[in-house]
Design an enzyme around this catalytic site. Structure first.
Site, PDB file in Angstrom:
ATOM      1  N   GLU A  45     -15.800   4.771  10.857  1.00  0.00           N
ATOM      2  CA  GLU A  45     -15.862   4.768  12.313  1.00  0.00           C
ATOM      3  C   GLU A  45     -16.454   6.098  12.762  1.00  0.00           C
ATOM      4  O   GLU A  45     -15.905   7.160  12.481  1.00  0.00           O
ATOM      5  CB  GLU A  45     -14.471   4.590  12.912  1.00  0.00           C
ATOM      6  CG  GLU A  45     -13.868   3.223  12.645  1.00  0.00           C
ATOM      7  CD  GLU A  45     -12.458   3.116  13.185  1.00  0.00           C
ATOM      8  OE1 GLU A  45     -12.084   3.951  14.040  1.00  0.00           O
ATOM      9  OE2 GLU A  45     -11.735   2.223  12.745  1.00  0.00           O
ATOM     10  N   ASP A  56      -7.175   9.560  22.490  1.00  0.00           N
ATOM     11  CA  ASP A  56      -7.244  10.494  21.377  1.00  0.00           C
ATOM     12  C   ASP A  56      -6.233  11.619  21.520  1.00  0.00           C
ATOM     13  O   ASP A  56      -6.012  12.157  22.596  1.00  0.00           O
ATOM     14  CB  ASP A  56      -8.657  11.102  21.274  1.00  0.00           C
ATOM     15  CG  ASP A  56      -9.715  10.050  20.970  1.00  0.00           C
ATOM     16  OD1 ASP A  56      -9.371   9.077  20.285  1.00  0.00           O
ATOM     17  OD2 ASP A  56     -10.853  10.212  21.420  1.00  0.00           O
TER      18      ASP A  56
END
Length: 253
Positions: A45, A56
């Site tokens: 990824e 995140d």
């Protein structure tokens, strides 16, 4: 057949690695991808840095911020990856937020991904309903798999809807938190993993968030097809640069 679907058919647990494109240095992207494949990683990824990455945790946010400071943009990433399929054969997925894709133009973005050999996209802030109504036809046109996230709080009904519009894998977030925040898996996560396995979805699941060593990789893949490691790998890059990737992968399996 899309490379993601081919990989998922293999009789093995999938190890996927996430890193931020342009980190630690702007031009490290291709070398890191090549080294990960060479050392047995099954899927990668590639994070497209964004200034407001809601899902995140601090480790990935810091790497994304550094990559932006280094000069990473959507166009720079596409330029870096233009010849990637000459040297890399495993599935490549771009993970990013929808705003940069809208700015680039969704169809133009998808077309470019297809040209350079990207197999799928993970867009945490694109709701599945909006995707199904407005963008699925475009993704299908360019042979791109859109990967959706589910969490322990996602209802069975919504999971089944996600499953119905997906044709790749489902990203199973291990807990209701940001990346890099878990120190391991307890009974709550294992109950959740089993709950999803018992739904008998048509798409396999790959677990993300909280996988950082061989123990958590094995726990996560007890009920799922594979697992994704992000923050732990970025920490490794921070400490070692783009060196010693072989050691990192070997320690996982």
């Amino acid at each position: 057949m899309n490379r993601i679907n081919q990989k998922l058919q293999e009789d093995k647990k999938i190890l996927s690695i996430y890193f931020s494109a342009g980190y630690p240095n702007l031009n490290d992207t291709v070398q890191i991808i090549q080294d990960l494949e060479k050392n047995g990683v099954d899927m990668i990824e590639i994070g497209l840095p964004f200034s407001d990455p809601l899902a995140d945790g601090p480790t990935i946010q810091a790497s994304s911020t550094q990559a932006l400071h280094n000069g990473m943009t959507t166009q720079v990433l596409f330029d870096q990856l233009k010849d990637i399929r000459k040297t890399v054969s495993i599935p490549l997925v771009i993970m990013g937020y929808f705003n940069p894709m809208l700015q680039y133009g969704v169809e133009a973005f998808c077309q470019k991904c297809a040209e350079i050999g990207i197999d799928g996209l993970i867009i945490p802030d694109l709701p599945v309903d909006v995707y199904a109504e407005q963008y699925k036809a475009t993704f299908d046109k360019y042979g791109l798999k859109n990967i959706f996230l589910i969490t322990p709080q996602t209802s069975d009904e919504r999971i089944r809807f996600i499953d119905s519009v997906s044709d790749g894998f489902i990203y199973m977030v291990s807990s209701a938190s940001v990346t890099g925040s878990s120190a391991g898996f307890g009974n709550t996560q294992e109950t959740y993993f089993k709950r999803i396995a018992d739904l008998n979805l048509k798409n396999p699941q790959i677990v993300g968030f909280g996988i950082n060593n061989a123990e958590t990789f094995n726990q996560a893949t007890q009920y799922a097809k594979g697992a994704i490691i992000g923050s732990a790998f970025i920490t490794h890059l921070k400490e070692n640069g783009s060196k010693k990737i072989a050691e990192f992968v070997k320690a996982i399996r």
